[in-house]
Design a protein around this motif. Structure first.
Motif, mmCIF file in Angstrom:
data_model
loop_
_atom_site.group_PDB
_atom_site.id
_atom_site.type_symbol
_atom_site.label_atom_id
_atom_site.label_comp_id
_atom_site.label_asym_id
_atom_site.label_seq_id
_atom_site.Cartn_x
_atom_site.Cartn_y
_atom_site.Cartn_z
ATOM 1 N N PRO A 7 24.381 -42.867 -19.259
ATOM 2 C CA PRO A 7 23.544 -41.695 -19.511
ATOM 3 C C PRO A 7 24.311 -40.436 -19.892
ATOM 4 N N ALA A 8 25.535 -40.246 -19.343
ATOM 5 C CA ALA A 8 26.327 -39.063 -19.689
ATOM 6 C C ALA A 8 27.200 -39.296 -20.908
ATOM 7 N N GLY A 9 27.137 -40.494 -21.485
ATOM 8 C CA GLY A 9 27.961 -40.810 -22.641
ATOM 9 C C GLY A 9 29.363 -41.221 -22.243
ATOM 10 N N LEU A 10 30.133 -41.641 -23.230
ATOM 11 C CA LEU A 10 31.521 -42.033 -23.030
ATOM 12 C C LEU A 10 32.316 -41.566 -24.249
ATOM 13 N N ALA A 23 24.777 -41.914 -25.191
ATOM 14 C CA ALA A 23 23.851 -42.521 -24.234
ATOM 15 C C ALA A 23 22.993 -43.565 -24.935
ATOM 16 N N THR A 24 22.684 -44.636 -24.214
ATOM 17 C CA THR A 24 21.997 -45.782 -24.819
ATOM 18 C C THR A 24 20.598 -45.420 -25.321
ATOM 19 N N ALA A 25 20.336 -45.782 -26.566
ATOM 20 C CA ALA A 25 19.009 -45.670 -27.179
ATOM 21 C C ALA A 25 18.927 -46.751 -28.251
ATOM 22 N N MET A 65 21.487 -54.905 -21.114
ATOM 23 C CA MET A 65 21.471 -54.445 -19.726
ATOM 24 C C MET A 65 22.846 -53.908 -19.333
ATOM 25 N N ASP A 66 22.897 -53.383 -18.135
ATOM 26 C CA ASP A 66 24.130 -52.858 -17.553
ATOM 27 C C ASP A 66 24.913 -54.027 -16.953
ATOM 28 N N VAL A 67 25.577 -54.792 -17.804
ATOM 29 C CA VAL A 67 26.264 -56.009 -17.360
ATOM 30 C C VAL A 67 27.354 -55.686 -16.356
ATOM 31 N N LEU A 68 28.150 -54.661 -16.621
ATOM 32 C CA LEU A 68 29.281 -54.345 -15.758
ATOM 33 C C LEU A 68 28.843 -53.724 -14.439
ATOM 34 N N GLY A 69 27.769 -52.940 -14.469
ATOM 35 C CA GLY A 69 27.299 -52.309 -13.239
ATOM 36 C C GLY A 69 26.439 -53.214 -12.383
ATOM 37 N N VAL A 113 25.058 -52.678 -22.495
ATOM 38 C CA VAL A 113 24.817 -51.282 -22.859
ATOM 39 C C VAL A 113 25.025 -50.437 -21.596
ATOM 40 N N HIS A 114 24.780 -49.131 -21.692
ATOM 41 C CA HIS A 114 25.008 -48.201 -20.575
ATOM 42 C C HIS A 114 26.471 -48.265 -20.119
ATOM 43 N N ILE A 115 27.385 -48.411 -21.052
ATOM 44 C CA ILE A 115 28.799 -48.590 -20.714
ATOM 45 C C ILE A 115 29.397 -47.263 -20.274
ATOM 46 N N ASP A 116 29.989 -47.261 -19.088
ATOM 47 C CA ASP A 116 30.533 -46.043 -18.476
ATOM 48 C C ASP A 116 32.050 -46.123 -18.462
#
Length: 407
Positions: free
Chosen positions: A11-14, A35-37, A158-162, A185-188
């Motif tokens: 959400p905060a980007g990378l 951020a994921t869209a 999905m958030d595979v890593l989280g 996605v949602h990669i932090d």
């Protein structure tokens, strides 16, 4: 369905704004992620992020044809800062109540999926019959069966890593099958970008794409090839056990084999065992045994994690009487030990189930002061080499960093 990834980051980007960490410092240019869209067939926008029109233009797309904007979270969260503005011409974003179904004029069908964390997931069916599942960061479905009765999705984002445990539950339910394309996605910034990111995703049977990429849902894509046998080596407190556990965290019904057993009255050992148990997924089963041959050669069995071969060797040397100098010199103990280690290596060769084994890498430092200690060091080195020869993938973990030696 054609899916354009307007953003694939957290959400905060990378990189995160103002974050000095090493992962953010190296997430520049092509490795940066908004951020994921997601834009589905140019008509459906999943999640509204800052600058969506510019993100679409960078991807060679336009938002002019968007007829529905769906949010997987409330407008003010989970991302930091103010909610993004809705560009002129876009319909008002909505978050669909759990279980509600929508049918768009374009022929797309939407079902809101209840989650085990705040937010809403979306199952999207296209006019061509393909289905995808999109989950927000840190979330997994809450209403999955566990009998494998679901029809697999063509694509899961999905958030595979989280949430590797959520991916494991999707597999157990049959919602993720052998041909499902799992896209992270949602990669932090928890994992450095580049080779390490792709290595960890591949271990989970997943992959990622950069911002701006377009994916055709249902197109054949080679699913990451998961090695049947993996050996993870490392020194004390190197992170080798955590690495081995991470490699199977996205898979259901894992059997964790602890070769150390219990030690009555040893509080420090009990604390170590408890720490290992707490970080393992609750769906994993545990067996405390050194009888590895039947476990390795079991047919049609779920993945098994063996931790560790050094403790197995300790037990094997106990049973062979290999600590006794006289029995060792007589040749009786070496023959008995060779029989046990040979059977174990043969079991690795014959294994049909997925196996991840952990072992200590020794002999690079202090020379043991006793003959028995040197004997153990030598035998463990030989055992590691023999098992590694039967494994498709071998890793050496140093200071928490895994270095592939093979595969």
């Amino acid at each position: 369905m054609e899916l354009t990834l307007l953003g694939t980051g957290a959400p905060a980007g990378l990189p995160r704004p103002g974050c000095p960490c090493a992962a953010c410092a190296t997430a520049a240019r092509a490795r940066a992620r908004a951020a994921t869209a997601l834009l589905v067939d140019g008509v459906l926008l999943l999640d509204l992020t800052p600058g969506p029109a510019l993100a679409a233009a960078r991807a060679g797309s336009s938002l002019h044809g968007v007829r529905q904007v769906l949010l997987s979270h409330s407008p003010e969260g989970p991302r930091e800062g103010p909610a993004p503005e809705v560009p002129a011409g876009l319909p008002a974003p909505v978050r669909v109540p759990d279980g509600r179904r929508l049918t768009l004029i374009s022929g797309h069908r939407v079902r809101a999926v209840a989650l085990d964390a705040p937010g809403t997931g979306y199952e999207i069916g296209g006019p061509d019959g393909e289905r995808l599942l999109y989950l927000p960061p840190g979330a997994g479905p809450s209403d999955l069966p566990s009998d494998g009765s679901r029809t697999p999705y063509a694509l899961v984002l999905m958030d595979v890593l989280g949430r590797p445990d959520a991916l494991a539950r999707l597999r157990a339910a049959g919602a993720v099958g052998p041909t499902t394309d799992v896209l992270a996605v949602h990669i932090d910034h928890d994992v450095p970008p580049g080779a390490e990111l792709h290595r960890r995703l591949a271990a989970a049977g997943a992959r990622t794409e950069p911002d701006g990429a377009t994916v055709v849902v249902g197109d054949y894509r080679a699913v990451p090839d998961l090695p049947r046998r993996t050996l993870v080596l490392g020194g004390a407190r190197s992170g080798k056990s955590a690495e081995a556990e991470r490699r199977l965290a996205a898979f259901p019904d894992v059997l964790y084999v602890a070769t150390g057993g219990g030690r009555d009255g040893d509080r420090e050992w009990a604390a170590r065992v408890a720490a290992h148990r707490e970080r393992r997924p609750p769906s994993w089963r545990t067996a405390e045994t050194c009888d590895l041959v039947p476990l390795l050669t079991a047919e049609n069995a779920p993945p098994v994690l063996v931790d560790c071969l050094a403790l197995w060797l300790t037990d094997a040397m106990d049973r062979a009487g290999a600590w006794d100098d006289d029995r060792w010199r007589s040749g009786e103990a070496p023959r008995a030990l060779a029989g046990r280690t040979g059977a174990l290596v043969a079991a690795f060769r014959a294994a049909s189930r997925t196996v991840v084994a952990v072992s200590n890498e020794v002999g690079s430092g202090v020379v043991p002061a006793t003959a028995a200690g040197r004997r153990f060091r030598d035998e463990l080195g030989r055992l590691n080499a023999a098992v590694a020869a039967e494994c498709e993938h071998v890793l050496l973990v140093t200071a928490g960093t895994a270095q592939p030696l093979r595969g």
